[in-house]
Design a protein around this motif. Structure first.
Motif, PDB file in Angstrom:
ATOM      1  N   TRP A 124       0.816  -1.221   0.000  1.00 47.78           N
ATOM      2  CA  TRP A 124       0.000   0.000   0.000  1.00 47.78           C
ATOM      3  C   TRP A 124       0.851   1.272   0.000  1.00 47.78           C
ATOM      4  CZ3 TRP A 124       0.150  -3.630   3.925  1.00 47.78           C
ATOM      5  CH2 TRP A 124       0.838  -3.274   5.083  1.00 47.78           C
ATOM      6  N   GLU A 125       2.162   1.147   0.113  1.00 51.07           N
ATOM      7  CA  GLU A 125       3.045   2.317   0.171  1.00 51.07           C
ATOM      8  C   GLU A 125       3.600   2.726  -1.192  1.00 51.07           C
ATOM      9  OE1 GLU A 125       3.680   4.262   2.678  1.00 51.07           O
ATOM     10  OE2 GLU A 125       2.679   3.119   4.257  1.00 51.07           O
ATOM     11  N   ASP A 126       3.351   1.945  -2.233  1.00 51.29           N
ATOM     12  CA  ASP A 126       3.940   2.218  -3.550  1.00 51.29           C
ATOM     13  C   ASP A 126       2.928   2.935  -4.441  1.00 51.29           C
ATOM     14  OD1 ASP A 126       5.377   2.312  -5.864  1.00 51.29           O
ATOM     15  OD2 ASP A 126       5.581   0.144  -6.118  1.00 51.29           O
ATOM     16  N   TRP A 127       3.056   4.256  -4.534  1.00 55.23           N
ATOM     17  CA  TRP A 127       2.155   5.095  -5.328  1.00 55.23           C
ATOM     18  C   TRP A 127       2.818   5.581  -6.620  1.00 55.23           C
ATOM     19  CZ3 TRP A 127      -2.481   7.981  -3.446  1.00 55.23           C
ATOM     20  CH2 TRP A 127      -3.022   7.422  -2.280  1.00 55.23           C
ATOM     21  N   ARG A 128       3.880   4.940  -7.065  1.00 55.74           N
ATOM     22  CA  ARG A 128       4.609   5.457  -8.233  1.00 55.74           C
ATOM     23  C   ARG A 128       3.764   5.435  -9.497  1.00 55.74           C
ATOM     24  NH1 ARG A 128       9.931   1.906  -7.883  1.00 55.74           N
ATOM     25  NH2 ARG A 128       8.380   0.465  -6.991  1.00 55.74           N
ATOM     26  N   GLN A 129       2.924   4.428  -9.650  1.00 53.72           N
ATOM     27  CA  GLN A 129       2.062   4.360 -10.827  1.00 53.72           C
ATOM     28  C   GLN A 129       0.717   5.032 -10.554  1.00 53.72           C
ATOM     29  OE1 GLN A 129       3.164   3.269 -13.756  1.00 53.72           O
ATOM     30  NE2 GLN A 129       5.134   2.824 -12.774  1.00 53.72           N
ATOM     31  N   ASP A 130       0.131   4.696  -9.443  1.00 52.39           N
ATOM     32  CA  ASP A 130      -1.175   5.252  -9.072  1.00 52.39           C
ATOM     33  C   ASP A 130      -1.451   4.797  -7.649  1.00 52.39           C
ATOM     34  OD1 ASP A 130      -3.572   6.562  -9.224  1.00 52.39           O
ATOM     35  OD2 ASP A 130      -4.227   5.587 -11.068  1.00 52.39           O
TER      36      ASP A 130
ATOM     37  N   TRP B  43      -2.066  12.444   1.577  1.00 53.53           N
ATOM     38  CA  TRP B  43      -1.279  11.228   1.814  1.00 53.53           C
ATOM     39  C   TRP B  43       0.139  11.650   2.164  1.00 53.53           C
ATOM     40  CZ3 TRP B  43      -1.774   5.878   1.973  1.00 53.53           C
ATOM     41  CH2 TRP B  43      -0.581   5.150   1.897  1.00 53.53           C
ATOM     42  N   ASP B  44       0.561  11.386   3.378  1.00 49.46           N
ATOM     43  CA  ASP B  44       1.905  11.719   3.845  1.00 49.46           C
ATOM     44  C   ASP B  44       2.755  10.457   3.765  1.00 49.46           C
ATOM     45  OD1 ASP B  44       4.223  12.413   5.165  1.00 49.46           O
ATOM     46  OD2 ASP B  44       3.216  13.389   6.846  1.00 49.46           O
ATOM     47  N   GLU B  45       3.720  10.445   2.837  1.00 49.64           N
ATOM     48  CA  GLU B  45       4.517   9.234   2.630  1.00 49.64           C
ATOM     49  C   GLU B  45       5.355   8.861   3.843  1.00 49.64           C
ATOM     50  OE1 GLU B  45       6.812  12.625   0.597  1.00 49.64           O
ATOM     51  OE2 GLU B  45       4.740  11.925   0.766  1.00 49.64           O
TER      52      GLU B  45
ATOM     53  N   LEU C 289      10.955  -2.510  10.101  1.00 55.60           N
ATOM     54  CA  LEU C 289      11.139  -2.094   8.717  1.00 55.60           C
ATOM     55  C   LEU C 289      10.301  -0.856   8.403  1.00 55.60           C
ATOM     56  CD1 LEU C 289      12.258  -2.416   5.894  1.00 55.60           C
ATOM     57  CD2 LEU C 289      10.552  -4.205   5.468  1.00 55.60           C
ATOM     58  N   ALA C 290       9.075  -0.794   8.903  1.00 62.78           N
ATOM     59  CA  ALA C 290       8.243   0.391   8.696  1.00 62.78           C
ATOM     60  C   ALA C 290       8.907   1.627   9.288  1.00 62.78           C
ATOM     61  CB  ALA C 290       6.863   0.185   9.326  1.00 62.78           C
ATOM     62  N   THR C 291       9.518   1.471  10.455  1.00 68.92           N
ATOM     63  CA  THR C 291      10.232   2.578  11.091  1.00 68.92           C
ATOM     64  C   THR C 291      11.397   3.032  10.217  1.00 68.92           C
ATOM     65  OG1 THR C 291       9.672   1.643  13.257  1.00 68.92           O
ATOM     66  CG2 THR C 291      11.384   3.325  13.203  1.00 68.92           C
ATOM     67  N   ALA C 292      12.115   2.073   9.629  1.00 69.55           N
ATOM     68  CA  ALA C 292      13.262   2.400   8.781  1.00 69.55           C
ATOM     69  C   ALA C 292      12.833   3.119   7.506  1.00 69.55           C
ATOM     70  CB  ALA C 292      14.031   1.123   8.436  1.00 69.55           C
ATOM     71  N   ILE C 293      11.760   2.638   6.868  1.00 68.74           N
ATOM     72  CA  ILE C 293      11.291   3.278   5.643  1.00 68.74           C
ATOM     73  C   ILE C 293      10.840   4.701   5.923  1.00 68.74           C
ATOM     74  CG2 ILE C 293       9.536   3.202   3.824  1.00 68.74           C
ATOM     75  CD1 ILE C 293       9.560   0.146   4.082  1.00 68.74           C
ATOM     76  N   ALA C 294      10.098   4.882   7.017  1.00 64.33           N
ATOM     77  CA  ALA C 294       9.637   6.223   7.380  1.00 64.33           C
ATOM     78  C   ALA C 294      10.810   7.155   7.633  1.00 64.33           C
ATOM     79  CB  ALA C 294       8.742   6.150   8.620  1.00 64.33           C
ATOM     80  N   ARG C 295      11.816   6.665   8.337  1.00 63.49           N
ATOM     81  CA  ARG C 295      12.994   7.492   8.627  1.00 63.49           C
ATOM     82  C   ARG C 295      13.725   7.878   7.342  1.00 63.49           C
ATOM     83  NH1 ARG C 295      16.523   7.749  13.024  1.00 63.49           N
ATOM     84  NH2 ARG C 295      14.635   7.386  14.259  1.00 63.49           N
ATOM     85  N   LEU C 296      13.893   6.921   6.435  1.00 64.69           N
ATOM     86  CA  LEU C 296      14.610   7.205   5.203  1.00 64.69           C
ATOM     87  C   LEU C 296      13.830   8.184   4.333  1.00 64.69           C
ATOM     88  CD1 LEU C 296      17.026   6.740   3.411  1.00 64.69           C
ATOM     89  CD2 LEU C 296      15.954   4.632   2.562  1.00 64.69           C
TER      90      LEU C 296
ATOM     91  N   GLU D 151      12.101   8.482  -6.333  1.00 62.48           N
ATOM     92  CA  GLU D 151      10.721   8.020  -6.500  1.00 62.48           C
ATOM     93  C   GLU D 151      10.508   6.664  -5.823  1.00 62.48           C
ATOM     94  OE1 GLU D 151       9.254   9.939 -10.745  1.00 62.48           O
ATOM     95  OE2 GLU D 151      10.436   8.091 -10.774  1.00 62.48           O
ATOM     96  N   ALA D 152      11.459   5.769  -6.003  1.00 60.86           N
ATOM     97  CA  ALA D 152      11.311   4.421  -5.447  1.00 60.86           C
ATOM     98  C   ALA D 152      11.271   4.453  -3.931  1.00 60.86           C
ATOM     99  CB  ALA D 152      12.457   3.536  -5.925  1.00 60.86           C
ATOM    100  N   ILE D 153      12.103   5.272  -3.319  1.00 59.41           N
ATOM    101  CA  ILE D 153      12.136   5.352  -1.866  1.00 59.41           C
ATOM    102  C   ILE D 153      10.878   6.024  -1.333  1.00 59.41           C
ATOM    103  CG2 ILE D 153      13.325   6.373   0.112  1.00 59.41           C
ATOM    104  CD1 ILE D 153      15.921   6.074  -1.551  1.00 59.41           C
ATOM    105  N   SER D 154      10.492   7.136  -1.935  1.00 61.59           N
ATOM    106  CA  SER D 154       9.331   7.890  -1.452  1.00 61.59           C
ATOM    107  C   SER D 154       8.017   7.226  -1.830  1.00 61.59           C
ATOM    108  CB  SER D 154       9.353   9.314  -2.010  1.00 61.59           C
ATOM    109  OG  SER D 154       9.174   9.312  -3.417  1.00 61.59           O
ATOM    110  N   GLY D 155       8.047   6.358  -2.853  1.00 58.84           N
ATOM    111  CA  GLY D 155       6.834   5.715  -3.312  1.00 58.84           C
ATOM    112  C   GLY D 155       5.931   6.644  -4.094  1.00 58.84           C
ATOM    113  N   ARG D 156       6.480   7.736  -4.611  1.00 59.91           N
ATOM    114  CA  ARG D 156       5.674   8.723  -5.330  1.00 59.91           C
ATOM    115  C   ARG D 156       6.290   9.022  -6.693  1.00 59.91           C
ATOM    116  NH1 ARG D 156       2.227  11.108  -1.536  1.00 59.91           N
ATOM    117  NH2 ARG D 156       1.050  11.688  -3.398  1.00 59.91           N
ATOM    118  N   HIS D 157       5.431   9.323  -7.676  1.00 58.22           N
ATOM    119  CA  HIS D 157       5.907   9.723  -8.994  1.00 58.22           C
ATOM    120  C   HIS D 157       6.153  11.228  -8.975  1.00 58.22           C
ATOM    121  CE1 HIS D 157       6.506   9.748 -13.278  1.00 58.22           C
ATOM    122  NE2 HIS D 157       5.582  10.684 -13.417  1.00 58.22           N
ATOM    123  N   LEU D 158       7.284  11.642  -9.549  1.00 57.51           N
ATOM    124  CA  LEU D 158       7.682  13.044  -9.527  1.00 57.51           C
ATOM    125  C   LEU D 158       7.689  13.623 -10.933  1.00 57.51           C
ATOM    126  CD1 LEU D 158      10.712  12.617  -7.092  1.00 57.51           C
ATOM    127  CD2 LEU D 158       8.366  13.255  -6.498  1.00 57.51           C
TER     128      LEU D 158
END
Length: 326
Positions: A128-134, A180-182, A230-237, A265-272
Motif C-alpha cells: 500500500w506504500e507504492d504510489w509510483r504508478q497510481d 497522503w503523507d509518505e 522495517l516500517a520505522t526504517a522506511i519512514a525514517r529514510l 521516487e522508489a524510496i518515497s513511493g511517489r511519482h515526480l
C-alpha cells in the motif's frame, strides 16, 4: 533483596539494510535458523566484551553474516515490548533489540552471503506504500472497507488516544480530502495492526484479528516485530530525503539525473514531475556534471553527474524537498 525471579534480558541488534537495484528499493532479509519459516531482518546479539559500541557490533556481524561492509548507519529505536521473542507466560530471556537503518551500494554475491539471506523489494511487505504508478488497488479494495468497519465500532474502552479511529484512518490513509503523507509508514502499519488486518496481529492474538474472517494477506508478514522495525526504517529514510543527502549513499559515484529521480521516487513511493525535479536538483546544487556522457541508457547518451560534497559545508539541510504529482 527481593526473592522475586527476574527475567533475564538480552540486547540484540536488528538491521534494516537498504539497497537499490532495477528501480526498486531492496531490503536484506534473513531466514530463521530455528525452523521458523517466516522471513525477517538480519539480527545478532550484542557482545559487550567483543564490541565497544552497538554500531561496531552491528557492522561486524553484518559483514560476517552477509559479506556486506555497511556505509551509512543510523540508530532508529529500541524495540523492547514483551512478546517480541516470547509467548505470554514465558519466563525465558527477554530480547530488547536496537534497530538500525543501514544503506549500501553493494549487493553481495550469493556466495558471500549467509544461507537464506537475500535482498527483497520492500514493497512486498508494504504494497500500500507504492504510489509510483497510481494509488495502490489494495487500499480501495481491501484496506479502506475493513478500516471503515473497524472505525464504526467505536473506541475500545481502554483507549487513551487523542484522535478517534475515523480521524486516524482519514489522516494516515489520505481519505476524505486529507493529504497522503509518505512518511507515515509506521502509523499506517500500526493502525492496520490495531485493526487486526495484518497477519502479525492474528499471530499475536489481537482480539480484533481473531474476531474477523481471514482476509487476503496485506503484504508479506515477517518474524516477530520485524515488519514494524522495517516500517520505522522506511519512514525514517523517506523523511531523511528531504533534509539530508542520504540518497547518494544508494547510488554509484556517477549517475544520470534520471537514475537519481528514479531512486528518489522508489524510496518515497511517489511519482515526480521530471522538469520540476530537475529544477529542484539544480537549485539545490546537490550535484555537478562530470563532463562524461553515459551510453548505457538505452537511448540518447545522457550526462553523468556526481554528488557535490561541498554542499555539506554550505548549508545545514541539503536534501531534496520533492513534491509528488498525486
Amino acid at each position: 533483596m527481593s526473592d522475586k525471579l527476574l527475567t533475564p534480558i538480552e540486547i540484540g541488534l536488528t538491521a534494516a539494510i537498504v539497497a537499490f537495484e532495477d528501480n526498486e528499493p531492496l531490503i536484506l532479509t534473513a531466514s530463521s535458523t530455528d525452523g521458523d519459516k517466516l522471513t525477517g531482518l538480519p539480527f545478532g546479539p550484542f557482545d559487550a566484551v567483543a564490541h565497544r559500541t552497538f554500531e561496531m557490533g552491528l557492522r561486524d556481524w553484518v559483514e560476517a553474516q552477509t559479506g556486506l561492509r555497511l556505509g551509512y548507519v543510523e540508530q532508529l529505536y529500541t524495540f523492547g515490548d514483551r512478546g517480541r521473542h516470547a509467548q505470554p507466560g514465558d519466563t525465558e530471556v527477554h530480547i530488547a533489540s536496537v534497530g538500525y537503518l543501514a544503506l549500501t551500494r553493494t549487493i553481495a554475491s550469493n556466495g558471500a552471503r549467509a544461507p537464506g539471506a537475500s535482498f527483497e523489494p520492500w514493497y512486498r511487505f508494504f504494497p500500500w506504500e507504492d504510489w509510483r504508478q497510481d494509488r495502490p488497488e489494495i487500499i480501495q479494495r481491501y484496506i479502506l472497507p475493513e478500516l471503515a468497519k473497524w472505525a464504526a465500532q467505536g473506541e475500545a474502552p481502554e483507549t487513551t488516544r487523542a484522535l478517534p479511529r475515523k480521524d486516524r484512518v482519514r489522516f494516515y490513509f489520505g481519505t476524505e480530502g486529507a493529504h497522503w503523507d509518505e512518511e507515515r509508514v509506521l502509523d499506517r502499519y500500526e493502525l492496520l495492526y490495531e485493526a487486526g488486518l495484518v497477519e502479525e496481529a492474528r499471530r499475536d492474538g489481537r482480539p480484533a484479528a481473531l474476531q474477523r474472517p481471514t482476509l487476503p494477506p496485506l503484504g508479506v508478514s515477517m518474524r516477530f516485530d520485524h515488519r514494524r522495525i522495517l516500517a520505522t526504517a522506511i519512514a525514517r529514510l523517506r523523511g531523511k530525503l528531504k533534509y539530508r543527502p542520504v540518497v547518494f549513499e544508494l547510488l554509484p559515484g556517477e549517475f544520470t539525473l534520471t537514475e537519481l529521480q528514479r531512486t528518489v521516487e522508489a524510496i518515497s513511493g511517489r511519482h515526480l514531475h521530471k522538469q520540476n525535479f530537475r529544477r529542484l536538483v539544480e537549485t539545490g546544487a546537490l550535484v555537478e556534471p562530470t563532463g562524461v556522457m553515459s551510453t548505457q541508457t538505452g537511448g540518447r547518451p545522457a550526462a553523468l553527474f556526481r554528488f557535490r560534497r561541498e554542499v555539506l559545508q554550505e548549508r545545514p539541510a541539503p536534501g531534496l524537498r520533492v513534491r509528488a504529482r498525486h
